[in-house]
Design a protein around this motif. Structure first.
Motif, PDB file in Angstrom:
ATOM      1  N   SER A 100      28.149   8.385 -30.325  1.00 28.56           N
ATOM      2  CA  SER A 100      27.698   9.586 -31.028  1.00 28.56           C
ATOM      3  C   SER A 100      26.720   9.272 -32.148  1.00 28.56           C
ATOM      4  N   ARG A 101      26.669   8.001 -32.602  1.00 25.95           N
ATOM      5  CA  ARG A 101      25.769   7.633 -33.696  1.00 25.95           C
ATOM      6  C   ARG A 101      24.485   6.952 -33.200  1.00 25.95           C
ATOM      7  N   VAL A 102      24.298   6.909 -31.898  1.00 31.90           N
ATOM      8  CA  VAL A 102      23.076   6.357 -31.309  1.00 31.90           C
ATOM      9  C   VAL A 102      22.386   7.475 -30.543  1.00 31.90           C
ATOM     10  N   VAL A 103      21.121   7.703 -30.835  1.00 34.37           N
ATOM     11  CA  VAL A 103      20.401   8.782 -30.173  1.00 34.37           C
ATOM     12  C   VAL A 103      20.448   8.595 -28.658  1.00 34.37           C
ATOM     13  N   ARG A 104      20.616   9.665 -27.926  1.00 31.21           N
ATOM     14  CA  ARG A 104      20.739   9.591 -26.473  1.00 31.21           C
ATOM     15  C   ARG A 104      19.422   9.981 -25.812  1.00 31.21           C
ATOM     16  N   MET A 105      18.986   9.141 -24.889  1.00 29.35           N
ATOM     17  CA  MET A 105      17.823   9.471 -24.073  1.00 29.35           C
ATOM     18  C   MET A 105      18.270  10.390 -22.945  1.00 29.35           C
ATOM     19  N   LEU A 106      17.641  11.544 -22.838  1.00 32.59           N
ATOM     20  CA  LEU A 106      18.010  12.517 -21.808  1.00 32.59           C
ATOM     21  C   LEU A 106      17.215  12.336 -20.532  1.00 32.59           C
ATOM     22  N   ASP A 107      15.998  11.848 -20.636  1.00 32.27           N
ATOM     23  CA  ASP A 107      15.117  11.766 -19.472  1.00 32.27           C
ATOM     24  C   ASP A 107      13.940  10.863 -19.818  1.00 32.27           C
ATOM     25  N   TRP A 108      13.241  10.415 -18.793  1.00 32.45           N
ATOM     26  CA  TRP A 108      12.020   9.651 -19.022  1.00 32.45           C
ATOM     27  C   TRP A 108      11.119   9.751 -17.805  1.00 32.45           C
ATOM     28  N   PHE A 109       9.832   9.614 -18.052  1.00 34.95           N
ATOM     29  CA  PHE A 109       8.818   9.797 -17.025  1.00 34.95           C
ATOM     30  C   PHE A 109       7.731   8.747 -17.199  1.00 34.95           C
ATOM     31  N   GLU A 110       7.132   8.362 -16.085  1.00 33.33           N
ATOM     32  CA  GLU A 110       5.973   7.480 -16.131  1.00 33.33           C
ATOM     33  C   GLU A 110       4.747   8.247 -15.688  1.00 33.33           C
ATOM     34  N   LYS A 149      28.570   3.393 -43.303  1.00 36.13           N
ATOM     35  CA  LYS A 149      29.663   3.154 -42.362  1.00 36.13           C
ATOM     36  C   LYS A 149      29.264   3.572 -40.953  1.00 36.13           C
ATOM     37  N   GLN A 150      28.628   4.726 -40.832  1.00 34.01           N
ATOM     38  CA  GLN A 150      28.210   5.199 -39.517  1.00 34.01           C
ATOM     39  C   GLN A 150      27.137   4.297 -38.911  1.00 34.01           C
ATOM     40  N   VAL A 151      26.199   3.854 -39.745  1.00 31.23           N
ATOM     41  CA  VAL A 151      25.143   2.968 -39.247  1.00 31.23           C
ATOM     42  C   VAL A 151      25.747   1.663 -38.735  1.00 31.23           C
ATOM     43  N   VAL A 152      26.660   1.076 -39.503  1.00 28.34           N
ATOM     44  CA  VAL A 152      27.278  -0.186 -39.082  1.00 28.34           C
ATOM     45  C   VAL A 152      28.050  -0.006 -37.779  1.00 28.34           C
ATOM     46  N   GLU A 153      28.776   1.074 -37.664  1.00 30.27           N
ATOM     47  CA  GLU A 153      29.529   1.326 -36.426  1.00 30.27           C
ATOM     48  C   GLU A 153      28.598   1.492 -35.231  1.00 30.27           C
ATOM     49  N   ALA A 154      27.469   2.146 -35.443  1.00 32.27           N
ATOM     50  CA  ALA A 154      26.487   2.287 -34.363  1.00 32.27           C
ATOM     51  C   ALA A 154      25.920   0.926 -33.969  1.00 32.27           C
ATOM     52  N   LEU A 155      25.642   0.074 -34.961  1.00 25.48           N
ATOM     53  CA  LEU A 155      25.103  -1.252 -34.663  1.00 25.48           C
ATOM     54  C   LEU A 155      26.143  -2.126 -33.972  1.00 25.48           C
ATOM     55  N   GLY A 180      26.389  15.829 -42.252  1.00 22.93           N
ATOM     56  CA  GLY A 180      26.363  14.505 -42.863  1.00 22.93           C
ATOM     57  C   GLY A 180      26.512  13.392 -41.860  1.00 22.93           C
ATOM     58  N   ASP A 181      26.448  13.699 -40.567  1.00 21.71           N
ATOM     59  CA  ASP A 181      26.514  12.673 -39.524  1.00 21.71           C
ATOM     60  C   ASP A 181      25.118  12.110 -39.283  1.00 21.71           C
ATOM     61  N   ILE A 182      25.066  10.865 -38.819  1.00 19.86           N
ATOM     62  CA  ILE A 182      23.773  10.224 -38.592  1.00 19.86           C
ATOM     63  C   ILE A 182      23.637   9.756 -37.148  1.00 19.86           C
ATOM     64  N   ASP A 283      32.711  -7.767 -41.780  1.00 15.13           N
ATOM     65  CA  ASP A 283      32.898  -8.037 -43.206  1.00 15.13           C
ATOM     66  C   ASP A 283      32.419  -6.861 -44.055  1.00 15.13           C
ATOM     67  N   ILE A 284      31.307  -6.274 -43.656  1.00 12.40           N
ATOM     68  CA  ILE A 284      30.778  -5.133 -44.412  1.00 12.40           C
ATOM     69  C   ILE A 284      31.780  -3.988 -44.406  1.00 12.40           C
ATOM     70  N   LEU A 285      32.326  -3.676 -43.239  1.00 11.64           N
ATOM     71  CA  LEU A 285      33.266  -2.556 -43.139  1.00 11.64           C
ATOM     72  C   LEU A 285      34.550  -2.802 -43.924  1.00 11.64           C
ATOM     73  N   SER A 286      34.921  -4.058 -44.111  1.00 14.45           N
ATOM     74  CA  SER A 286      36.159  -4.365 -44.831  1.00 14.45           C
ATOM     75  C   SER A 286      35.922  -4.687 -46.311  1.00 14.45           C
ATOM     76  N   HIS A 287      34.675  -4.578 -46.775  1.00 13.18           N
ATOM     77  CA  HIS A 287      34.372  -4.840 -48.181  1.00 13.18           C
ATOM     78  C   HIS A 287      35.066  -3.786 -49.060  1.00 13.18           C
ATOM     79  N   PRO A 288      35.539  -4.167 -50.244  1.00  9.08           N
ATOM     80  CA  PRO A 288      36.232  -3.207 -51.115  1.00  9.08           C
ATOM     81  C   PRO A 288      35.459  -1.920 -51.374  1.00  9.08           C
ATOM     82  N   TRP A 289      34.137  -2.018 -51.510  1.00  7.77           N
ATOM     83  CA  TRP A 289      33.361  -0.802 -51.759  1.00  7.77           C
ATOM     84  C   TRP A 289      33.458   0.168 -50.587  1.00  7.77           C
TER      85      TRP A 289
END
Length: 309
Positions: A100-110, A149-155, A180-182, A283-289
């Motif tokens: 849900s945090r990564v943009v979805r490609m719906l279609d593509w054309f050449e 947090k959302q960016v890290v989870e997407a990555l 507020g979702d990304i 490590d980032i997700l578990s940081h105290p901040w």
């Protein structure tokens, strides 16, 4: 043997996932609207799917702007690596489940001899994070925490599918201003994840780490984490920490806003000069901040996130 810019990429395919027809097929299925933005990546337009009126984003890429090519299994023609990566992440007719945090490609054309057209989902109330910060200034820490947090989870999702984005920055993050979702967008600089070093980089220089500036080489995860440090600084201070190569090499950001010691600690950890001294995504997700609250209350009432589209 494939050119070094080409890559073999395995995608689970359905019978419908074939090289698309040309512009005529696109015009039957979609209506192209106003220009949303343009740059080295190509041009992006607002659009609409004819069948149900769904709002979409339409990216047009000429062949000379394609940075890397890939070969899909069973297909004779090379496609931009961006399309191959998006298919792997769950776009188009792929059997893979997306995130849900990564943009979805719906279609593509050449369009033979011209380039490619990629159709993406487009949230109705959205704004890229660069404009979001430009209009509102430095973000309160709970908002920055929520976004990071959302960016890290997407990555993490991308890495689990052996993909590295390589251009994490505010302009490549869409904010749904009603929730507020990304979503992370623009995989034009992305690549397949590998353990050895990379010697090519098509991302944004002011988000690149010292090892790239000095030695023209880097590893995927330390690059990603450095860019996350730049991004977090950008969010809480209102601008990026480094503008010149000399500043990047010094790796000593000057905090221009009053922010918590825990937030400064995480930024400085991500911006450690030596790649091996930087944290992992876990490590980032578990940081105290990151354990602080990201409850930003009623988005409609919060002056730092009120929609202004």
């Amino acid at each position: 043997m494939l050119d070094k810019r080409f890559g073999e990429i395995k995608i689970e395919q359905t019978d419908d996932m074939k090289i698309k027809n040309g512009p005529e097929a696109f015009e039957r299925l979609y209506r192209c609207g106003d220009l949303l933005g343009s740059g080295g990546f190509g041009s992006v337009f607002a659009g609409q799917r004819v069948s149900d009126g769904t709002q979409v984003a339409i990216k047009q890429i000429t062949r000379d702007r394609v940075l890397q090519w890939a070969r899909l299994p069973g297909e004779p023609n090379l496609v931009p690596m961006e399309i191959a990566l998006l298919l792997r992440l769950g776009g188009d007719q792929s059997l893979a489940r997306g995130h849900s945090r990564v943009v979805r490609m719906l279609d593509w054309f050449e369009a033979p001899g011209q380039g490619f057209i990629i159709v993406f989902e487009r949230p109705l109330a959205c704004q890229d994070l660069f404009d979001f910060i430009t209009e509102r200034g430095a973000l309160d820490e709970p908002i920055a925490r929520r976004f990071l947090k959302q960016v890290v989870e997407a990555l993490q999702f991308c890495n689990a599918h052996n993909i590295v984005h390589r251009d994490v920055k505010d302009e490549n993050i869409l904010v749904d201003t009603s929730t507020g979702d990304i979503k992370i967008i623009d995989f034009g600089s992305g690549a397949l994840l590998k353990d050895c070093s990379y010697t090519d980089f098509e991302g944004t220089r002011v988000y690149s780490p010292p090892e790239w500036i000095l030695h023209k080489t880097y590893h995927a995860l330390p690059l990603t984490v450095w860019s996350l440090g730049v991004l977090l600084f950008d969010m809480v201070c209102g601008d990026i920490p480094f503008e010149t190569d000399e500043q990047i090499i010094r790796a000593k950001p000057a905090f221009t806003k009053r922010i918590s010691k825990e937030c400064q600690s995480l930024i400085l950890w991500c911006l450690a000069y030596r790649p091996e001294d930087r944290p992992s995504l876990e490590d980032i997700l578990s940081h105290p901040w990151m354990e602080g609250t990201d409850d930003i209350g009623d988005l409609q009432e919060n002056p730092n996130i009120t929609p202004s589209l």
